[in-house]
Design an enzyme around this catalytic site. Structure first.
Site, mmCIF file in Angstrom:
data_model
loop_
_atom_site.group_PDB
_atom_site.id
_atom_site.type_symbol
_atom_site.label_atom_id
_atom_site.label_comp_id
_atom_site.label_asym_id
_atom_site.label_seq_id
_atom_site.Cartn_x
_atom_site.Cartn_y
_atom_site.Cartn_z
ATOM 1 N N LYS A 50 -20.211 -11.834 58.206
ATOM 2 C CA LYS A 50 -20.243 -12.182 59.642
ATOM 3 C C LYS A 50 -21.371 -11.422 60.332
ATOM 4 O O LYS A 50 -22.111 -11.969 61.143
ATOM 5 C CB LYS A 50 -18.899 -11.836 60.307
ATOM 6 N N SER A 61 -16.608 -12.445 64.404
ATOM 7 C CA SER A 61 -15.308 -11.780 64.345
ATOM 8 C C SER A 61 -15.412 -10.376 64.930
ATOM 9 O O SER A 61 -16.463 -9.722 64.826
ATOM 10 C CB SER A 61 -14.884 -11.690 62.877
ATOM 11 N N TYR A 105 -16.418 -9.789 53.391
ATOM 12 C CA TYR A 105 -16.203 -10.840 54.399
ATOM 13 C C TYR A 105 -16.815 -10.417 55.742
ATOM 14 O O TYR A 105 -17.596 -11.151 56.343
ATOM 15 C CB TYR A 105 -14.698 -11.128 54.581
#
Ligand code: NAD
Ligand code: WQD
Length: 338
Positions: free
Chosen positions: A153, A124, A149
């Site tokens: 990644k 991302s 989150y």
């Protein structure tokens, strides 16, 4: 090629399965359905005319992966499975680290055991944090992720880089997505968020369909052309096709490569609202609210590396994305829940 798609029942996964099948690949999907419905894959079949082999498997379950990999020989894994709600990750960090990081490590161990050393991973743009360079190139240093989150990644990228350093037989493509929106033009598959949407486009479509009264615009005092936050919105079909192009890099033994998948254009929140209203002939009432914690002012890609090496670029524009998002929502007011 024979492709294992983890998280293939989800939003980006289901669109990618369509593009993979259309390109002639054989696809097996695994998903634990924690944020999706198997119905999405029936819809994929309605679009492509091809059955999708589906197994309800959690990527943290090594034994289930092991027996699947005993049965099938895959040329590549495209790894979408993961939890993705930024706000929830702040409330439930352990779930996010367990699901995303431990799940990916388990998946990699299983693939390694079966000598399937080709993987494409859904990373991302959030790994750039508040980016130092705009437009953002892949050389832009990674930044501080403001939530668990984003941290998952970034950690998974690091784990994959270490894996590659330890064994250069791996081919690993890290795709850093910008802001995927839109839906398949058929209106049969699209984004199906649980509860109140966090992201801009699903919120707008839920206002349009009458589920929410008005959109909250988070901040109009950023240093942007109209004061609202700027992002690189990319049509999910373009994003899906980026994965099909990445398979060619894998086939050519690319080693470890990182690509931004974005359009290279930045649009503000109000640009998106205006485009949505114009193309769909609807009014989206909105109110200006304070900035949302953790938001960066501006984030858009330099996508020239993907153009040069993958021969990929985004083809759909913001109007297409707004039209297709609304087409999905109005045909499926309750997502796959009908
Ligand atoms: P999604 O939630 O629709 O799809 C993810 C899928 O993974 C779901 O079907 C879910 O049930 C499944 N899943 C989750 N944990 C699993 C597990 N332990 N085992 C098996 N399946 C599991 O999300 P999406 O928008 O399609 O995102 C796909 C991937 O792309 C995710 O990894 C996400 O973090 C990443 N990504 C998404 C965006 C975005 O804005 N949508 C942006 C950048 C990166
Ligand atoms: C876009 C813009 C908001 C909702 C997030 C994740 C990122 C990636 C994509 C998964 C911002 C504004 C939003 C609303 C608003 N996800 N907004 N009102 O924050 O760029 O990225 O989703 O990997 O990791 O962080 O996307 O759609 O939430 O916000 O004004 O109700 O819309 O402030 O400027 P974001 P978003």
């Amino acid at each position: 090629m024979n492709i294992l798609v983890t998280g293939g029942a989800g939003y980006i996964g289901s669109h990618t399965v369509v593009e993979l099948q259309n390109a002639g690949h054989n696809v097996v999907v695994i998903d634990n359905l924690s944020n999706s419905k198997a119905k999405s894959l029936n819809r994929v079949t309605e679009i492509t005319g091809k059955k999708v082999d589906f197994f309800e498997i959690d990527i943290r379950d090594f034994n289930a992966l092991d027996s699947l990999l005993n049965k099938y020989k895959f040329d590549c894994c495209i790894h979408f499975a993961g939890l993705k709600a930024v706000g929830e990750s702040v409330q439930k960090p352990l779930e996010y680290y367990d699901n995303n990081v431990c799940g990916t490590v388990t998946l990699l161990r299983a693939l390694n055991k079966h000598n399937c050393k080709n993987i494409i991973f859904s990373s991302s743009a959030c790994v750039y944090g508040n980016p130092e360079i705009i437009p953002i190139t892949e050389n832009c240093p990674k930044g501080n992720c403001t939530n668990p989150y984003g941290a998952t990644k970034s950690m998974i990228e690091d784990i994959m880089m270490d894996l590659y350093k330890s064994d250069s037989n791996w081919n690993i493509v890290l795709l850093r997505y910008f802001n995927p929106i839109g839906a398949h033009q058929s209106g049969k598959i699209g984004e199906n968020p649980n509860g109140i949407p966090n992201n801009l486009m699903p919120y707008i479509t839920q206002v349009a369909v009458g589920k929410r009264d008005e959109l909250s615009v988070f901040g109009n005092d950023y240093d942007t052309h109209d004061g609202t936050g700027v992002r690189d919105y990319i049509h999910v079909i373009d994003l899906a096709r980026g994965h099909v192009c990445a398979l060619n890099a894998i086939k050519e033994n690319c080693g470890l490569e990182i690509f931004n998948l974005g359009t290279g254009h930045g649009y503000s929140v109000l640009d998106v609202v205006n485009a949505f209203e114009k193309v769909n002939g609807l009014k989206i009432p909105y109110v200006i609210k304070p900035r949302r914690a953790g938001d960066v002012p501006v984030c858009y890609a330099d996508a020239s590396k993907a153009e040069k090496i993958l021969k990929w670029h985004a083809e759909f524009n913001l109007e297409d994305m707004c039209r297709d998002s609304w087409n999905w929502q109005k045909n499926n007011p309750n997502g796959y829940g009908d």
